[in-house]
Scaffold this active site. Structure first.
Site, mmCIF file in Angstrom:
data_model
loop_
_atom_site.group_PDB
_atom_site.id
_atom_site.type_symbol
_atom_site.label_atom_id
_atom_site.label_comp_id
_atom_site.label_asym_id
_atom_site.label_seq_id
_atom_site.Cartn_x
_atom_site.Cartn_y
_atom_site.Cartn_z
ATOM 1 N N GLY A 20 80.927 72.903 45.044
ATOM 2 C CA GLY A 20 82.308 73.204 44.230
ATOM 3 C C GLY A 20 82.230 74.827 43.925
ATOM 4 C CG LEU A 21 80.223 76.870 41.115
ATOM 5 C CD1 LEU A 21 79.202 77.416 40.192
ATOM 6 C CD2 LEU A 21 81.597 77.291 40.423
ATOM 7 C CB ILE A 41 71.587 70.374 53.006
ATOM 8 C CG1 ILE A 41 70.847 69.369 54.045
ATOM 9 C CG2 ILE A 41 72.273 69.675 51.732
ATOM 10 C CD1 ILE A 41 69.578 68.677 53.102
ATOM 11 C CG ASP A 58 66.262 70.359 53.628
ATOM 12 O OD1 ASP A 58 66.144 70.627 52.352
ATOM 13 O OD2 ASP A 58 65.910 69.040 53.875
ATOM 14 C CG ASN A 119 74.441 74.468 30.210
ATOM 15 O OD1 ASN A 119 74.019 73.452 29.350
ATOM 16 N ND2 ASN A 119 75.133 74.329 31.040
ATOM 17 C CE1 TYR A 143 70.504 71.717 38.209
ATOM 18 C CE2 TYR A 143 71.407 71.406 35.972
ATOM 19 C CZ TYR A 143 71.588 72.070 37.120
ATOM 20 O OH TYR A 143 72.461 73.216 37.295
HETATM 21 P P1 NAI Z 1 77.322 71.806 43.782
HETATM 22 O O1 NAI Z 1 76.478 70.367 43.514
HETATM 23 O O2 NAI Z 1 78.810 71.295 44.127
HETATM 24 O O3 NAI Z 1 76.920 72.350 44.971
HETATM 25 C C1 NAI Z 1 75.568 72.519 45.144
HETATM 26 C C2 NAI Z 1 75.311 72.638 46.761
HETATM 27 O O4 NAI Z 1 73.939 72.569 47.025
HETATM 28 C C3 NAI Z 1 76.051 71.202 47.634
HETATM 29 O O5 NAI Z 1 76.884 71.692 48.410
HETATM 30 C C4 NAI Z 1 74.742 70.749 47.982
HETATM 31 O O6 NAI Z 1 74.944 70.197 49.543
HETATM 32 C C5 NAI Z 1 73.672 71.572 48.254
HETATM 33 N N1 NAI Z 1 72.359 71.321 48.155
HETATM 34 C C6 NAI Z 1 71.722 70.225 47.501
HETATM 35 N N2 NAI Z 1 70.484 69.977 48.213
HETATM 36 C C7 NAI Z 1 70.488 70.947 49.203
HETATM 37 C C8 NAI Z 1 69.190 71.136 49.816
HETATM 38 N N3 NAI Z 1 68.087 70.417 50.136
HETATM 39 N N4 NAI Z 1 69.362 72.163 50.767
HETATM 40 C C9 NAI Z 1 70.485 72.832 50.900
HETATM 41 N N5 NAI Z 1 71.572 73.025 50.232
HETATM 42 C C10 NAI Z 1 71.411 71.660 49.298
HETATM 43 O O7 NAI Z 1 77.159 72.387 42.463
HETATM 44 P P2 NAI Z 1 77.958 73.453 41.932
HETATM 45 O O8 NAI Z 1 78.933 72.939 40.859
HETATM 46 O O9 NAI Z 1 78.703 74.177 43.178
HETATM 47 O O10 NAI Z 1 77.089 74.452 41.547
HETATM 48 C C11 NAI Z 1 76.415 75.453 42.275
HETATM 49 C C12 NAI Z 1 75.046 76.051 41.547
HETATM 50 O O11 NAI Z 1 75.194 76.614 40.244
HETATM 51 C C13 NAI Z 1 73.822 75.030 41.459
HETATM 52 O O12 NAI Z 1 72.651 75.478 41.835
HETATM 53 C C14 NAI Z 1 74.052 74.650 40.188
HETATM 54 O O13 NAI Z 1 72.945 73.928 39.571
HETATM 55 C C15 NAI Z 1 74.306 75.831 39.198
HETATM 56 N N6 NAI Z 1 75.264 75.439 38.148
HETATM 57 C C16 NAI Z 1 76.552 75.148 38.247
HETATM 58 C C17 NAI Z 1 77.192 74.982 37.020
HETATM 59 C C18 NAI Z 1 78.710 74.385 36.959
HETATM 60 O O14 NAI Z 1 79.323 74.440 35.909
HETATM 61 N N7 NAI Z 1 79.316 74.348 38.271
HETATM 62 C C19 NAI Z 1 76.690 75.034 35.784
HETATM 63 C C20 NAI Z 1 75.274 75.518 35.661
HETATM 64 C C21 NAI Z 1 74.614 75.630 36.998
HETATM 65 C C1 15L Z 2 75.306 72.339 35.089
HETATM 66 O O1 15L Z 2 74.144 72.913 35.266
HETATM 67 C C2 15L Z 2 75.831 71.483 36.230
HETATM 68 O O2 15L Z 2 75.503 72.130 37.590
HETATM 69 C C3 15L Z 2 77.304 71.176 36.206
HETATM 70 O O3 15L Z 2 77.697 70.098 37.079
HETATM 71 C C4 15L Z 2 77.852 70.954 34.864
HETATM 72 O O4 15L Z 2 77.239 69.655 34.465
HETATM 73 C C5 15L Z 2 77.413 71.969 33.794
HETATM 74 O O5 15L Z 2 76.057 72.116 33.936
HETATM 75 C C6 15L Z 2 77.454 71.679 32.519
HETATM 76 O O6 15L Z 2 76.577 71.690 31.512
HETATM 77 O O7 15L Z 2 78.645 71.579 31.937
#
Ligand code: NAI
Ligand code: 15L
Length: 272
Positions: A20-21, A41, A58, A119, A143
């Site tokens: 997403g991000l 991945i 990966d 967070n 997590y």
């Molecule tokens: P997301 O789940 O949409 O994106 C994470 C990506 O990591 C996915 O495209 C997934 O395929 C990839 N991934 C998972 N396992 C993998 C592996 N073994 N090897 C390579 N790639 C792998 O999450 P989002 O929302 O885009 O978040 C991005 C980052 O920001 C994450 O690390 C998340 O923990 C962190 N984050 C996001 C928040 C949010 O509100 N969107 C809040 C707090 C942290």
């Molecule tokens: C996160 O760390 C997650 O990646 C995101 O999907 C949301 O759940 C966010 O925190 C949140 O706390 O709203």
């Protein structure tokens, strides 16, 4: 090659580029590098021009990550499992993954990492508490523990090898806040991009931990360490208040109403 003459970096690596991000940052980070290497991945949309490189990788594969990092100037580490899952699912992507990123950074001489922390590193604080980035951590999930470990990894690689990191404890970064809790935790995509710019360009950050939130009204986090990077959020969740408050109020004992980490505080147990 079509280059941006003023780009501060030649090549940036973005992990999690299919997420997403990642999809947002693929566009908003373009001004900051001549080339962005996009990795995940999962399938990523093909490179749109010669300023993008697409690499399937990966994070749990050490050799693959070492190859991935070769030739980059800084890393934005957004890849990994982004919600609560069993420990075994978190282990490879998040815990081994962050080690592989730092070890590859060391071997290839990369001096700056931006770590997408969360967070959920402090999720068991209650919503009537105000904390800062130096408050003791209270992870709310496997997590959150993996992100806490990532922050410790960043401290170690700075103290031992001088690799600098800004860890951003992102609140909730979505197009708009989805519930009452996110009125406090919301981070707009524009503010996220500004914070990443400050994290990439501010000199001498050592390992700095900041919160990723917009200029929201009711907040739980003293974000002075982000201000010290020059971060001045432009957006606020307030504009969504009427829409969010049209939703039913969660019950008084719902973790979404009690804890900063919301529903993550009640996930699991997994297995027996
Ligand atoms: P997301 O789940 O949409 O994106 C994470 C990506 O990591 C996915 O495209 C997934 O395929 C990839 N991934 C998972 N396992 C993998 C592996 N073994 N090897 C390579 N790639 C792998 O999450 P989002 O929302 O885009 O978040 C991005 C980052 O920001 C994450 O690390 C998340 O923990 C962190 N984050 C996001 C928040 C949010 O509100 N969107 C809040 C707090 C942290
Ligand atoms: C996160 O760390 C997650 O990646 C995101 O999907 C949301 O759940 C966010 O925190 C949140 O706390 O709203």
């Amino acid at each position: 090659m079509t280059t941006t003459p003023t780009a501060p970096f030649n090549r940036l690596l973005l992990t999690g580029a299919a997420g997403g991000l990642g999809k947002v940052l693929r566009e908003t980070l373009r001004p900051y590098a001549n080339v962005i290497r996009l990795s995940d991945i999962a399938d990523i949309a093909p490179a749109i021009d010669d300023r993008e490189e697409v690499v399937t990788c990966d994070l749990s594969d050490k050799q693959a990550v070492h190859q991935l990092v070769e030739g980059v100037d800084a890393i934005l580490h957004f890849g990994g499992v982004s919600v609560e899952r069993s420990f075994e699912e978190i282990l490879g992507a998040n815990i081994c993954g962050v080690f592989h990123i730092y070890e590859a950074a060391r071997k290839h001489g990369v001096k700056r990492v931006i770590f997408a922390s969360s967070n959920h590193v402090i999720g068991f604080y209650k919503q009537d508490q105000v904390i800062d980035a130096h408050s003791p951590r209270r992870p709310d999930s496997y997590y959150g523990l993996s992100k806490s470990y990532g922050e410790d990894m960043a401290t170690f690689y700075f103290d031992r090898y001088g690799i600098e990191t800004v860890s951003i404890r992102i609140g909730s970064s979505f197009p708009e806040p989805q519930n009452r809790r996110m009125m406090s935790t919301w981070l707009s995509f524009g503010d996220l991009t500004q914070l990443l710019e400050r994290a990439l360009l501010t000199p001498d950050v050592g390992h700095t931990v900041v919160y990723g939130m917009s200029d929201n009204k009711d907040i739980w986090w003293d974000n002075r360490f982000a201000s010290a990077l020059g971060y001045v959020p432009k957006d606020s969740s307030e504009v969504f208040r009427d829409k969010v408050e049209a939703q039913p109020m969660p019950a008084a004992d719902d973790p979404a109403r009690i804890y900063q980490g919301g529903a993550f505080c009640a996930a699991g147990p997994f297995g027996d």
